[in-house]
Design a protein around this motif. Structure first.
Motif, PDB file in Angstrom:
ATOM      1  N   HIS A 140     -22.428 -75.805 -65.900  1.00 30.85           N
ATOM      2  CA  HIS A 140     -23.207 -76.641 -66.815  1.00 30.85           C
ATOM      3  C   HIS A 140     -24.530 -75.971 -67.192  1.00 30.85           C
ATOM      4  CE1 HIS A 140     -20.324 -79.789 -66.868  1.00 30.85           C
ATOM      5  NE2 HIS A 140     -20.409 -80.022 -65.580  1.00 30.85           N
ATOM      6  N   SER A 141     -24.688 -74.707 -66.881  1.00 31.23           N
ATOM      7  CA  SER A 141     -25.896 -73.970 -67.307  1.00 31.23           C
ATOM      8  C   SER A 141     -25.504 -72.574 -67.772  1.00 31.23           C
ATOM      9  CB  SER A 141     -26.875 -73.775 -66.145  1.00 31.23           C
ATOM     10  OG  SER A 141     -27.294 -74.983 -65.602  1.00 31.23           O
ATOM     11  N   PHE A 142     -26.366 -71.975 -68.594  1.00 27.00           N
ATOM     12  CA  PHE A 142     -26.211 -70.563 -68.917  1.00 27.00           C
ATOM     13  C   PHE A 142     -26.540 -69.738 -67.671  1.00 27.00           C
ATOM     14  CE2 PHE A 142     -27.220 -71.382 -73.605  1.00 27.00           C
ATOM     15  CZ  PHE A 142     -25.950 -71.017 -74.036  1.00 27.00           C
ATOM     16  N   SER A 143     -25.868 -68.609 -67.506  1.00 26.05           N
ATOM     17  CA  SER A 143     -26.224 -67.681 -66.425  1.00 26.05           C
ATOM     18  C   SER A 143     -27.445 -66.869 -66.860  1.00 26.05           C
ATOM     19  CB  SER A 143     -25.051 -66.728 -66.167  1.00 26.05           C
ATOM     20  OG  SER A 143     -24.880 -65.892 -67.299  1.00 26.05           O
ATOM     21  N   ASP A 189     -34.308 -77.227 -76.415  1.00 28.02           N
ATOM     22  CA  ASP A 189     -33.035 -77.175 -75.684  1.00 28.02           C
ATOM     23  C   ASP A 189     -32.548 -78.609 -75.500  1.00 28.02           C
ATOM     24  OD1 ASP A 189     -30.856 -76.255 -74.248  1.00 28.02           O
ATOM     25  OD2 ASP A 189     -31.925 -76.299 -72.330  1.00 28.02           O
ATOM     26  N   VAL A 190     -31.445 -78.930 -76.168  1.00 28.29           N
ATOM     27  CA  VAL A 190     -30.903 -80.293 -76.110  1.00 28.29           C
ATOM     28  C   VAL A 190     -30.086 -80.418 -74.823  1.00 28.29           C
ATOM     29  CG1 VAL A 190     -29.428 -81.979 -77.270  1.00 28.29           C
ATOM     30  CG2 VAL A 190     -30.776 -80.354 -78.633  1.00 28.29           C
ATOM     31  N   GLY A 191     -30.554 -81.271 -73.907  1.00 28.54           N
ATOM     32  CA  GLY A 191     -29.880 -81.404 -72.610  1.00 28.54           C
ATOM     33  C   GLY A 191     -30.286 -80.242 -71.718  1.00 28.54           C
ATOM     34  N   SER A 192     -31.557 -80.259 -71.242  1.00 30.01           N
ATOM     35  CA  SER A 192     -32.091 -79.038 -70.608  1.00 30.01           C
ATOM     36  C   SER A 192     -31.718 -78.896 -69.129  1.00 30.01           C
ATOM     37  CB  SER A 192     -33.601 -78.963 -70.801  1.00 30.01           C
ATOM     38  OG  SER A 192     -34.198 -80.207 -70.549  1.00 30.01           O
ATOM     39  N   ARG A 193     -31.171 -79.951 -68.526  1.00 33.53           N
ATOM     40  CA  ARG A 193     -30.599 -79.929 -67.165  1.00 33.53           C
ATOM     41  C   ARG A 193     -31.500 -79.243 -66.121  1.00 33.53           C
ATOM     42  NH1 ARG A 193     -25.897 -81.905 -65.673  1.00 33.53           N
ATOM     43  NH2 ARG A 193     -25.151 -81.368 -63.603  1.00 33.53           N
ATOM     44  N   LEU A 194     -31.164 -78.011 -65.674  1.00 30.12           N
ATOM     45  CA  LEU A 194     -31.983 -77.323 -64.667  1.00 30.12           C
ATOM     46  C   LEU A 194     -33.180 -76.632 -65.305  1.00 30.12           C
ATOM     47  CD1 LEU A 194     -29.114 -75.591 -62.641  1.00 30.12           C
ATOM     48  CD2 LEU A 194     -30.312 -77.710 -62.075  1.00 30.12           C
ATOM     49  N   HIS A 206     -38.142 -86.638 -70.858  1.00 28.57           N
ATOM     50  CA  HIS A 206     -37.011 -87.441 -70.379  1.00 28.57           C
ATOM     51  C   HIS A 206     -36.615 -88.405 -71.501  1.00 28.57           C
ATOM     52  CE1 HIS A 206     -35.530 -90.993 -67.816  1.00 28.57           C
ATOM     53  NE2 HIS A 206     -34.528 -90.218 -68.166  1.00 28.57           N
ATOM     54  N   ALA A 207     -35.526 -88.098 -72.201  1.00 28.03           N
ATOM     55  CA  ALA A 207     -35.122 -88.956 -73.325  1.00 28.03           C
ATOM     56  C   ALA A 207     -33.697 -88.646 -73.742  1.00 28.03           C
ATOM     57  CB  ALA A 207     -36.047 -88.715 -74.521  1.00 28.03           C
ATOM     58  N   ASP A 208     -33.121 -89.610 -74.456  1.00 30.49           N
ATOM     59  CA  ASP A 208     -31.859 -89.369 -75.167  1.00 30.49           C
ATOM     60  C   ASP A 208     -32.257 -88.609 -76.436  1.00 30.49           C
ATOM     61  OD1 ASP A 208     -29.689 -89.534 -76.885  1.00 30.49           O
ATOM     62  OD2 ASP A 208     -29.156 -91.563 -76.263  1.00 30.49           O
ATOM     63  N   MET A 264     -27.772 -75.835 -77.989  1.00 33.71           N
ATOM     64  CA  MET A 264     -26.866 -76.893 -77.518  1.00 33.71           C
ATOM     65  C   MET A 264     -25.728 -76.250 -76.728  1.00 33.71           C
ATOM     66  SD  MET A 264     -26.606 -79.307 -80.856  1.00 33.71           S
ATOM     67  CE  MET A 264     -25.584 -80.482 -79.995  1.00 33.71           C
ATOM     68  N   ASN A 265     -25.915 -76.187 -75.401  1.00 37.85           N
ATOM     69  CA  ASN A 265     -24.889 -75.589 -74.550  1.00 37.85           C
ATOM     70  C   ASN A 265     -24.028 -76.707 -73.963  1.00 37.85           C
ATOM     71  OD1 ASN A 265     -23.362 -74.118 -72.760  1.00 37.85           O
ATOM     72  ND2 ASN A 265     -25.047 -73.709 -71.326  1.00 37.85           N
ATOM     73  N   ASN A 266     -22.864 -76.946 -74.556  1.00 39.81           N
ATOM     74  CA  ASN A 266     -21.916 -77.947 -74.029  1.00 39.81           C
ATOM     75  C   ASN A 266     -22.568 -79.272 -73.659  1.00 39.81           C
ATOM     76  OD1 ASN A 266     -19.118 -77.752 -73.635  1.00 39.81           O
ATOM     77  ND2 ASN A 266     -19.479 -75.838 -72.499  1.00 39.81           N
ATOM     78  N   VAL A 267     -23.396 -79.786 -74.558  1.00 43.03           N
ATOM     79  CA  VAL A 267     -24.290 -80.882 -74.169  1.00 43.03           C
ATOM     80  C   VAL A 267     -23.573 -82.199 -73.925  1.00 43.03           C
ATOM     81  CG1 VAL A 267     -26.402 -82.105 -74.747  1.00 43.03           C
ATOM     82  CG2 VAL A 267     -25.983 -79.863 -75.709  1.00 43.03           C
TER      83      VAL A 267
END
Ligand SMILES: C[S@@+](CC[C@H](N)C(=O)[O-])C[C@H]1O[C@@H](n2cnc3c(N)ncnc32)[C@H](O)[C@@H]1O
Length: 304
Positions: A124-127, A149-154, A200-202, A218-221
């Motif tokens: 779920h992240s880029f390497s 970055d849409v959906g920035s996760r880590l 922190h948002a949609d 947008m990486n597999n968001v």
């Protein structure tokens, strides 16, 4: 030193090598992993240190108990697929974990036998290598530009962008509060507050941010994280707001593939009047773990 000067220097050096030694030297240059040390840069070491910090805060699959939808969707994949976050676990780290028996690259085809097959990994992240490819080989000079970055996760894209680009602002938007906390911890600890902001948002509530962005990643968001109707709503929001002429959109998978996979899709977004795809050169060597197939998942578009 640029490519053509370096090439001339190498030719000059090779012309001085004993002719009988030349084949040995050229073979070494082609195959030796010793040259991979040239690919270790400070940025890579910093990304490895961030990954190490984050690994201590997350379970091995880097999924949170609150991500029940994503966990459920992943369970629909064949049993030969596991979550391994490519930013947290590079090839070397996976090898050491396999040696310690904490992770496996194979699964058993028949319990108790030695018949095994390679596991498929979902990340779920880029390497770190994909980040370097993104910022040094795909995107242009980002001086003065805003990247979202849409959906920035880590936060991998944000840290990669801070280390490998001159973007003026790197903004991460993430729907999970827990991942926002992790991103804030890293941003503070590594002194990235000058150029990184996390929200922190949609993403659907961030129209003006999307309208002003120069680069949107947008990486597999949405696929794993949203119900079908919310994925459709989110893609509408992206296609209506990422409209700045000349802005760049980076996606995994391609926009065509992501939109075609939406249920009930019948040409709801006219990609051709919105975007043009920019051809990329995927044939880039960034060290022994370079995986051109993973680079080929990355697509770049320019807003018309
Ligand atoms: C595959 S991860 C992307 C990771 C990161 N961008 C990278 O490339 O390393 C997708 C993330 O998007 C988040 N997400 C999904 N839908 C979202 C939405 N509508 N708004 C904001 N974040 C969203 C998920 O919680 C998940 O953490």
């Amino acid at each position: 030193m640029n490519f053509s000067t370096a090439k001339n220097e190498i030719i000059r050096l090779l012309s001085r090598v004993d002719v009988s030694e030349l084949p040995k030297l050229i073979k070494w240059m082609r195959n030796s992993e010793e040259l991979d040390d040239c690919f270790v840069d400070n940025e890579k070491v910093l990304l490895q240190s961030i990954a190490e910090d984050l690994r201590t805060c997350l379970p091995l699959d880097a999924m949170l108990p609150s991500e029940s939808l994503a966990i459920g969707k992943a369970q629909l994949n064949p049993e030969s697929t596991v979550h391994v976050d490519a930013f947290l676990y590079d090839e070397e780290t996976i090898d050491s974990l396999c040696e310690e028996g904490k992770m496996s690259r194979d699964y058993c085809l028949q319990c108790g036998s030695h018949r095994t097959a390679p596991l498929g990994f979902i990340s779920h992240s880029f390497s770190a290598l994909e980040l370097r490819f993104l910022f040094q080989h795909i995107l242009p000079d980002l001086t003065g530009r805003v990247l979202v970055d849409v959906g920035s996760r880590l936060g991998a894209v944000l840290y990669g962008g801070h280390l490998y680009s001159s973007a003026a602002q790197l903004v991460g938007v993430e729907i999970s509060a827990e991942f926002i906390q992790l991103q804030k911890m890293v941003v503070e600890k590594y002194g990235f507050t000058d150029r990184i902001q996390v929200t922190h948002a949609d993403i659907c509530t961030q129209a003006s941010l999307l309208q002003n962005a120069d680069v949107v990643v947008m990486n597999n968001v949405f696929e794993y994280f949203l119900e079908s109707k919310d994925q459709i709503r989110a893609w509408h929001c992206i296609s209506q707001n990422v409209r700045k002429k000349g802005a760049l959109l980076v996606t995994v998978p391609s926009v065509q593939e992501a939109i075609a996979a939406l249920p009930g899709n019948n040409g709801m977004i006219d990609i051709h009047e919105w975007l043009e795809e920019v051809p990329l050169n995927y044939d880039v060597y960034l060290g022994k773990d370079t995986d051109p197939d993973s680079f080929k998942q990355i697509h770049l578009y320019r807003v018309l």
